[in-house]
Design a protein around this motif. Structure first.
Motif, mmCIF file in Angstrom:
data_model
loop_
_atom_site.group_PDB
_atom_site.id
_atom_site.type_symbol
_atom_site.label_atom_id
_atom_site.label_comp_id
_atom_site.label_asym_id
_atom_site.label_seq_id
_atom_site.Cartn_x
_atom_site.Cartn_y
_atom_site.Cartn_z
ATOM 1 N N PHE A 1 0.834 -1.201 0.000
ATOM 2 C CA PHE A 1 0.000 0.000 0.000
ATOM 3 C C PHE A 1 0.876 1.262 0.000
ATOM 4 C CE2 PHE A 1 -1.776 3.378 2.715
ATOM 5 C CZ PHE A 1 -2.894 3.737 1.985
ATOM 6 N N VAL B 1 0.948 0.456 -4.494
ATOM 7 C CA VAL B 1 0.233 -0.622 -5.175
ATOM 8 C C VAL B 1 -1.265 -0.455 -4.917
ATOM 9 C CG1 VAL B 1 -0.156 -3.120 -5.250
ATOM 10 C CG2 VAL B 1 2.178 -2.222 -5.053
ATOM 11 N N LYS B 2 -2.032 -0.326 -6.004
ATOM 12 C CA LYS B 2 -3.481 -0.127 -5.893
ATOM 13 C C LYS B 2 -4.263 -1.438 -5.976
ATOM 14 C CE LYS B 2 -2.898 4.314 -5.763
ATOM 15 N NZ LYS B 2 -2.992 4.990 -4.459
ATOM 16 N N ALA B 3 -3.673 -2.440 -6.651
ATOM 17 C CA ALA B 3 -4.385 -3.714 -6.829
ATOM 18 C C ALA B 3 -3.383 -4.829 -7.053
ATOM 19 C CB ALA B 3 -5.347 -3.622 -8.013
ATOM 20 N N LEU C 1 -5.202 -7.217 2.537
ATOM 21 C CA LEU C 1 -5.207 -6.287 1.405
ATOM 22 C C LEU C 1 -6.479 -5.439 1.433
ATOM 23 C CD1 LEU C 1 -3.884 -8.595 -1.483
ATOM 24 C CD2 LEU C 1 -2.648 -6.716 -0.394
ATOM 25 N N VAL D 1 -6.334 -2.030 -0.637
ATOM 26 C CA VAL D 1 -5.739 -2.548 -1.878
ATOM 27 C C VAL D 1 -6.711 -3.558 -2.470
ATOM 28 C CG1 VAL D 1 -3.795 -3.812 -2.893
ATOM 29 C CG2 VAL D 1 -3.393 -2.206 -1.009
#
Length: 889
Positions: free
Chosen positions: A788, A792-794, A808, A813
């Motif tokens: 995060f 990183v978004k996904a 997550l 995320v």
């Protein structure tokens, strides 16, 4: 709102009308008697906490109707009786609680509302490492170093124990979290607020499941999820399938509980139990002690289930008395369980409930075994170890291969250690550790190791001095009965002195190897071996210089230490030759189950447990002497490199943000299968050439002061730099293992953190591509917090480990999953594309979303928000943001 089930409340004893319980039998519902015992615990919790808001009557009906609803992906709430934390995962929780108090104050609320509502215990057990061994004062030296390294953390934790209500800390040097839980903290039946009800627990360590061996339903959750439970939120979970694991037969005389658990681990991995409960039943269970059952339950994460549950029976009740629990309370426990139909008789098949499926193991078929060289589910019979290791040497690089060229498989490197000449080869044992909660809670294997050591010493056998041997008991009780039974001195003679009370080698705190040993391993590029009685042996975890690591019972750890190699066939080759020239074989010194049980009956007594645990919270003088602040809001020290206010809540307002489409994201990393939290989350030593090391150096620290990532989990600046810093990381963008990736706009190869920073500065979102079982391994909140903070978004994966997916979600995320039958290969994804993930305004659990690539290709994936509650957390930007808004309003 009032509970709609109050009509089934009654006193347990008419003489004590204020001590009541919810009598589930008074539901007069025939479905109840057919429920698995583990599901009965969920049902009782739902009924007792039913308020038609967080827990509804419909939830109770769904659990009662488990036989039908288990296959329908239905969501149910669960409020555990308590929470347990260890210090590595607990420090970030306390840091978050302190930061949440600040955030609530900033929003105009009362910061003292941030307190554990659900009772929480934190056991400090992960911070000690094996710096000293084979010395009479190793234990004291290691503990002194532990306090020197961790003084800031310990002072912060002591502040937390004083600032927060309903929060207790078990000081360092007391034992391992799960063993202390088993021997001391577990109630089996709670007696609180005027009610009796089943004890249950969630913990910030995946091996919390160990307590299932005593009939306490428990499992590991992420630190983020645990914090929500501490704040009074129920866990939202999908009603699980329950696999009935039937045990029949009686173990053979030379078999240990470790052999049984490694056999079960491999079997259940093959069955496939991820996301399910496993409930043990059958007449074979009656042959297993509580310590045996706890060993099996402890390894639950290794076979992939949520819980590995043994219902309470008379042996469980006997264990409570053996471990010094109050007899009157124990009798109330039994009376309550009988009243609600939760006391089990494993020999009475008429009590067997319905299960999703039933699998069976005949305990008589179990043989002595190990697991490795890189995964806990890869069981190898001891009789096959030599052949299996030699096959692994030449096999292709992978879970069972090292790809050593044929002409180098018999390489020998000579070296000098303390004035003596020795040789190392592939398969040489350089670490032999009796460690971790899996086994050290079990008197049968610990006394077995002691008896084997006694016979080995009497036969004239020794352990080579360069092998790093250690014994880290799970509690002071272990040392007590090893000493009282007379075997401790023999363990010490072989080098297995007590070096500390903590997880130590099993979590990578094995400490340094001698320079000459490291040089020999490096010179010959040798596959050196660690043998440990732990539960985890993933690559790079135990020690950077042991490429092969095998899980084994404590007696086998000693046997391989004496042999000095895993390339031995114990049936045909001697363990060693004594001074008289006599060959000594393993069968000559191996103790039988009957021998071990006779010593156990004599020396493992209730008085030991009482004596050790009565003073557990006050016995550590160094802890008592710590000076901690008393303010309700924590005063953050900007100079601290251990404790730092995290940026998670910066700029938080009451207004919710509308979810936005992720546009033109770059892929930071591309992975295959079985990427574990050991690969993702910072763990172990801080490498001197790493981004984290550069940060600490910039703060004026020398490499000697770096300490480990685990000890610095309260500092996000260190942890984000250590995310994906594992030396065994296999990133498909790179042609060799290591914590690096390609920064695509420039084409440069950079450390993962440095690449992420470049992307962040340019305003580019990031995603990760992965295969099956992404996030397997220990429950580590930093495996979600780190990505995060990297931007990183996904994550797009084929499948997820349960706890990691939940973490997550807790950090906001998005966990995406390929559609069935699809993966990166079938879709032709290289990871060099840019990804636009279309996020609709109205979200539903497990809905499909569209992903567009800059190449023009389009495909769909499942958005793995599994419940409406998880969607609520996502809309708030994470679970902690949700709780802050709730507490501040």
């Amino acid at each position: 709102m009032s509970n709609p089930f109050m009509q089934i409340v009654e006193p347990l004893d008419p003489k004590q009308p204020l001590k009541k319980f919810f009598n589930l039998r008074k539901l007069e519902d025939e479905r109840y008697a057919r429920l698995p015992f583990s599901i009965r615990v969920l049902l009782e919790g739902a009924i007792r906490n039913c308020d038609e808001f967080l827990v509804k009557k419909g939830d109770v009906e769904n659990i009662l109707n488990w036989k039908v609803m288990q296959h329908k992906n239905v969501e149910v709430p669960f409020k555990p009786a308590r929470v347990i934390l260890q210090d590595f995962t607990g420090v970030p929780a306390v840091v978050d609680f302190a930061a949440m108090r600040d955030a609530v104050k900033n929003l105009g609320g009362d910061p003292e509302k941030i307190n554990p509502v659900c009772p929480a215990d934190l056991v400090i057990d992960h911070s000690i490492q094996v710096d000293f061994n084979r010395q009479p004062d190793s234990l004291q030296k290691n503990q002194d170093l532990e306090f020197e390294r961790n003084k800031e953390r310990f002072e912060f934790l002591k502040w937390g124990s004083q600032a927060f209500k309903n929060f207790r800390i078990i000081p360092p040097g007391s034992g391992i979290i799960h063993q202390v839980n088993l021997e001391y903290l577990a109630r089996v039946v709670m007696d609180q607020d005027g009610y009796y009800y089943p004890d249950s627990v969630v913990g910030t360590d995946s091996h919390t499941t160990m307590i299932d061996g005593l009939g306490v339903l428990g499992w590991g959750v992420g630190g983020i999820e645990a914090e929500a439970v501490m704040l009074g939120q129920p866990i939202s979970m999908v009603l699980p399938e329950v696999v009935g694991y039937k045990l029949v037969g009686n173990p053979q005389q030379l078999v240990t509980s470790t052999d049984i658990v490694l056999t079960i681990t491999k079997h259940l991995r093959q069955v496939g139990v991820v996301g399910k409960f496993v409930e043990f039943f059958g007449p074979g269970v009656a042959h297993l002690s509580i310590a045996d059952r706890a060993t099996i339950a402890n390894m639950c994460p290794e076979y992939g289930a949520t819980a590995g549950y043994f219902p309470v029976d008379d042996i469980s009740i006997g264990y409570l008395i053996q471990t010094g629990r109050d007899k009157e309370k124990v009798m109330c426990t039994k009376k309550y369980l009988e009243a609600v139909g939760m006391l089990r008789d494993f020999k009475n098949s008429s009590q067997d409930p319905d299960f999703t499926q039933v699998v069976e193991l005949d305990l008589y078929t179990v043989v002595p075994c190990c697991s490795g060289p890189k995964r806990p589910q890869d069981k190898v019979a001891v009789s096959d170890m030599k052949k299996d290791f030699e096959t692994c040497l030449g096999a292709k690089q992978g879970f069972k291969g090292f790809q050593i060229a044929p002409d180098r498989q018999n390489s020998i490197v000579k070296f000098n250690f303390e004035g003596q000449d020795f040789e190392l080869a592939h398969g040489s044992v350089v670490i032999a550790a009796i460690t971790s909660c899996t086994n050290t809670s079990n008197p049968s294997v610990m006394l077995g190791a002691g008896l084997l050591a006694k016979k080995a010493v009497e036969a004239g056998l020794t352990v080579k001095p360069y092998i790093k041997t250690s014994l880290s008991p799970g509690s002071g009780v272990v040392t007590y009965y090893l000493r009282e039974s007379g075997v401790m001195r023999y363990l010490s003679q072989l080098g297995f002195d007590v070096v500390g009370y903590g997880c130590m080698t099993c979590i990578g705190n094995s400490g340094p190897l001698q320079e000459s040993v490291v040089e020999a391993i490096t010179q010959g590029d040798l596959v050196a071996v660690g043998v440990l009685s732990g539960n985890r042996n993933f690559e790079g975890r135990v020690h950077p210089n042991t490429r092969a690591n095998y899980l084994a019972s404590p007696p086998l750890v000693i046997a391989y230490a004496i042999a000095g190699t895993v390339r031995i066939d114990f049936e045909k080759e001697p363990l060693g030759v004594n001074a008289s020239g006599k060959k000594i074989f393993l069968k000559d010194i191996w103790p039988t189950r009957n021998e071990i049980q006779a010593v156990e009956r004599q020396f493992v007594i209730p008085g030991m447990f009482k004596e050790v645990y009565e003073k557990i919270e006050t016995v550590n003088e160094a802890w008592n002497a710590l000076d901690a602040p008393s303010d309700k809001l924590y005063t953050w020290n900007p100079k601290s490199t251990y404790i730092k206010s995290p940026p998670f809540f910066d700029g938080l307002t009451f207004a919710l943000q509308t979810p936005k489409t992720i546009e033109d994201a770059y892929v930071l990393l591309s992975f295959g299968d079985s990427v574990t939290t050991d690969h993702i989350s910072p763990a172990g030593n801080i490498a001197r050439n790493s981004p984290a090391a550069r940060y600490l150096t910039s703060r004026g620290l020398t490499p000697r002061e770096f300490n480990s990532y685990g000890s610095r989990r309260g500092n996000d600046a260190v942890m984000v730099r250590g995310t994906f810093a594992n030396i065994r990381l296999v990133n498909k963008f790179m042609d060799k293992q290591g914590p690096q990736t390609i920064h695509f706009p420039s084409g440069e190869i950079l450390d993962v953190f440095d690449a992420a920073e470049r992307y962040k500065q340019a305003g580019h979102p990031l995603i990760i591509l992965a295969g099956k079982e992404y996030g397997a391994g220990s429950s580590r909140d930093w495996a979600a917090k780190g990505p995060f903070l990297l931007g990183v978004k996904a994550v797009l994966a084929e499948s997820y480990e349960r706890i990691h997916r939940s973490n997550l979600v807790g950090m906001g995320v998005i966990p995406l999953q390929y559609l069935p039958g699809e993966d990166a290969r079938t879709l032709g994804l290289t990871g060099q594309e840019r990804y636009t993930i279309i996020i609709p305004e109205k979200l539903k659990p497990q809905m499909n979303v569209q992903i567009k690539l800059n190449t023009g290709k389009t495909f769909h994936a499942i958005m793995r928000f599994d419940t409406d509650v998880e969607l609520t957390y996502f809309h708030n930007g994470g679970i902690l943001n949700y709780m802050i808004r709730k507490m501040a309003s």
